[in-house]
Design a protein around this motif. Sequence first.
Motif, PDB file in Angstrom:
ATOM      1  N   ARG B 115     -40.879  27.159   0.489  1.00 26.87           N
ATOM      2  CA  ARG B 115     -39.849  26.308   1.104  1.00 26.87           C
ATOM      3  C   ARG B 115     -38.855  26.764   2.248  1.00 26.87           C
ATOM      4  NH1 ARG B 115     -37.284  24.202  -4.410  1.00 26.87           N
ATOM      5  NH2 ARG B 115     -39.678  24.060  -4.911  1.00 26.87           N
ATOM      6  N   GLY B 116     -39.065  28.083   2.505  1.00 25.78           N
ATOM      7  CA  GLY B 116     -38.091  28.898   3.363  1.00 25.78           C
ATOM      8  C   GLY B 116     -37.042  29.381   2.942  1.00 25.78           C
ATOM      9  N   VAL B 117     -36.682  30.639   3.493  1.00 23.10           N
ATOM     10  CA  VAL B 117     -35.529  31.357   2.987  1.00 23.10           C
ATOM     11  C   VAL B 117     -34.631  31.553   4.551  1.00 23.10           C
ATOM     12  CG1 VAL B 117     -34.458  33.433   2.576  1.00 23.10           C
ATOM     13  CG2 VAL B 117     -36.505  32.514   1.168  1.00 23.10           C
ATOM     14  N   LEU B 118     -33.274  30.877   4.406  1.00 21.64           N
ATOM     15  CA  LEU B 118     -32.439  31.102   5.362  1.00 21.64           C
ATOM     16  C   LEU B 118     -31.211  31.685   5.105  1.00 21.64           C
ATOM     17  CD1 LEU B 118     -31.566  29.692   8.225  1.00 21.64           C
ATOM     18  CD2 LEU B 118     -30.663  27.691   7.299  1.00 21.64           C
ATOM     19  N   ASP B 143     -43.604  36.601   9.881  1.00 20.67           N
ATOM     20  CA  ASP B 143     -42.767  35.468  10.456  1.00 20.67           C
ATOM     21  C   ASP B 143     -41.441  35.569  10.215  1.00 20.67           C
ATOM     22  OD1 ASP B 143     -43.090  34.714   7.584  1.00 20.67           O
ATOM     23  OD2 ASP B 143     -42.180  32.853   8.132  1.00 20.67           O
ATOM     24  N   SER B 144     -40.747  35.241  11.295  1.00 24.60           N
ATOM     25  CA  SER B 144     -39.058  35.152  11.389  1.00 24.60           C
ATOM     26  C   SER B 144     -38.708  34.429  12.712  1.00 24.60           C
ATOM     27  CB  SER B 144     -38.407  36.696  11.319  1.00 24.60           C
ATOM     28  OG  SER B 144     -38.637  37.003  12.543  1.00 24.60           O
ATOM     29  N   ARG B 175     -39.846  31.115   7.037  1.00 21.34           N
ATOM     30  CA  ARG B 175     -40.349  30.013   6.513  1.00 21.34           C
ATOM     31  C   ARG B 175     -41.625  30.149   5.416  1.00 21.34           C
ATOM     32  NH1 ARG B 175     -39.076  25.318   9.694  1.00 21.34           N
ATOM     33  NH2 ARG B 175     -38.652  26.002  11.830  1.00 21.34           N
ATOM     34  N   ARG B 176     -42.154  31.309   5.523  1.00 18.70           N
ATOM     35  CA  ARG B 176     -43.032  31.720   4.198  1.00 18.70           C
ATOM     36  C   ARG B 176     -42.464  32.059   3.051  1.00 18.70           C
ATOM     37  NH1 ARG B 176     -45.305  36.093   6.084  1.00 18.70           N
ATOM     38  NH2 ARG B 176     -47.214  36.400   4.711  1.00 18.70           N
TER      39      ARG B 176
END
Lengths: 93, 416
Positions: B115-118, B143-144, B175-176
Amino acid sequence: MRITCPYCGPRDVAEFTYLGDGTLRRPDPAAPGAAAAFHDYVYLRDNPAGRHTELWYHAGGCRSWLRAVRDTRTHAFESVALATDSVPSEQAQ
Amino acid sequence: MRFSVLSLAREALTGHRGWTPTWRDAAPRDAYDVVIIGGGGHGLATAYYLAKEFGIRNVAVLEKGWIGGGNVGRNTTIIRSNYLLPGNEPFYEQAMKLWEGLEQDFNYNAMVSQRGVLNLYHSDAQRDAYARRGNAMRLNGVDSELLDRDGVRAMAPFLTFDDARFPIQGGLLQRRGGTARHDAVAWGYARGASDRGVDIVQHCEVTGFLREAGRVVGVETTRGTIRAGKIGMAVAGHSSRVAGMAGLRLPIESHVLQAFVSEGIKPLIPGVITFGAGHFYISQSDKGGLVFGGDIDGYNSYAQRGNLAVVEDVCEGGMALMPMIGRLRLLRSWGGIMDMSMDGSPIIDRTPVDGLYLNAGWCYGGFKATPASGFCFAHLLARDEPHPVAAAFRLDRFASGHLIDEKGAGAQPNLH
Ligand SMILES: Cc1cc2nc3c(=O)[nH]c(=O)nc-3n(C[C@H](O)[C@H](O)[C@H](O)COP(=O)(O)OP(=O)(O)OC[C@H]3O[C@@H](n4cnc5c(N)ncnc54)[C@H](O)[C@@H]3O)c2cc1C
Ligand SMILES: [Zn+2]
């Protein structure tokens, strides 16, 4: 958790900064084997479950360095003294 | 035990009386090829990969309590591979790839949710640091995305963007990244290992090592002596204690980390969000509770509970970032014992004692590592050489100077 500072009395732990193991002694840089001794001093810890001698700084109070003995399983303090008055005996290596 | 739509329907209609145990609760035998100490995520994953990938099935996992009762059942379930340093990033990306295929691999629902890490940034300097980290990730094929303020606003409009002291300027998004169901990870690995012949032995505390000619050849336990060809330690916060039984001192301090869960509410937090100006991170569980945490308490502890000063600090961070949570009630909080290493990075290596192998130093971030940690530790135990992505996690790096210090904080565990 509260720490009873010898100057300030019982104070909230939020006023203090923790350094760590209070039994470590800085090795003599001129002694033979100093590199290995410094490695142990900087990186290795006994990290006991139980009685632990440790250094705290009363940043939000009298700004003294304190040497405390505390049980790491219960967080109960056994003693708190000014670090300068309580130089520990030579650490067992 | 296998699950299917059919078995669920059957059990629903028959009062759920037909379920059998998911894995076999074994009694210890006298000897094994490999004994793993610690039935947490890492120990169970190690046993699973030893049996599945390396063909070593005569294995026991010894757990002093019940499996999943340690940190694997206490963490906030965040998985990500957004590291900066070359020693770390390929390893955590390996873990992320294994997460992505894990449920198919062990045929168990671990609720892996990308669900993504922000990670939010609040100053120009922090933006530059995050851009550098994002670029390092991309160099490793990970990915970033660097989001500006509007990009963050589109994802999470409820944040305090105009805080006078720490305005939100943007964020680094993977996002991964996301979350996984921690207990199911332990159970899935346990079942997969158990099905392949691994003995999972609970209530079996290792109290000492059996030595012959300098080599460890077994362990003393509360359920008797067990001999072993090789012994792997994966005891997380208890690493110093178990290593101490073999006469080793480790570059590790044990510290307590707390976590918190609110009452359940409707879906609100889209992924994992971290506050870059204090230490606060939050996600929402599938049951609706907000799961959040912050800094370790900062002093040596084996108590599995923390203090109110940190509760206050974490909640202040939350209020600064999203004041709307201020009227939520806290349902539960708890603590776990972290194996904080002296550079903030883990150790997967042989020890100076022949036959004894070490998996430790996971700090507050070892859940996300679980699949790769198990895989690489199994590789080391099976082949006696490190897996390439874990080759930097050496025990002697503190002596050789090859530290892996993501934050550059130095040998002060409560700063990592
Ligand atoms: C509150 C909290 C939040 C966290 N959040 C995250 C997160 O969001 N993301 C993340 O990646 N990581 C997180 N972590 C860190 C992560 O949980 C740990 O790094 C990881 O679980 C450690 O590996 P493990 O699962 O094998 O440990 P554990 O589950 O602790 O396993 C070790 C096992 O060894 C057993 N043991 C100890 N001594 C002995 C002995 N003498 N004999 C036999 N058995 C023994 C213990 O009982 C225990 O079950 C968090 C941790 C905590 C406490
Ligand atoms: Zn004082």
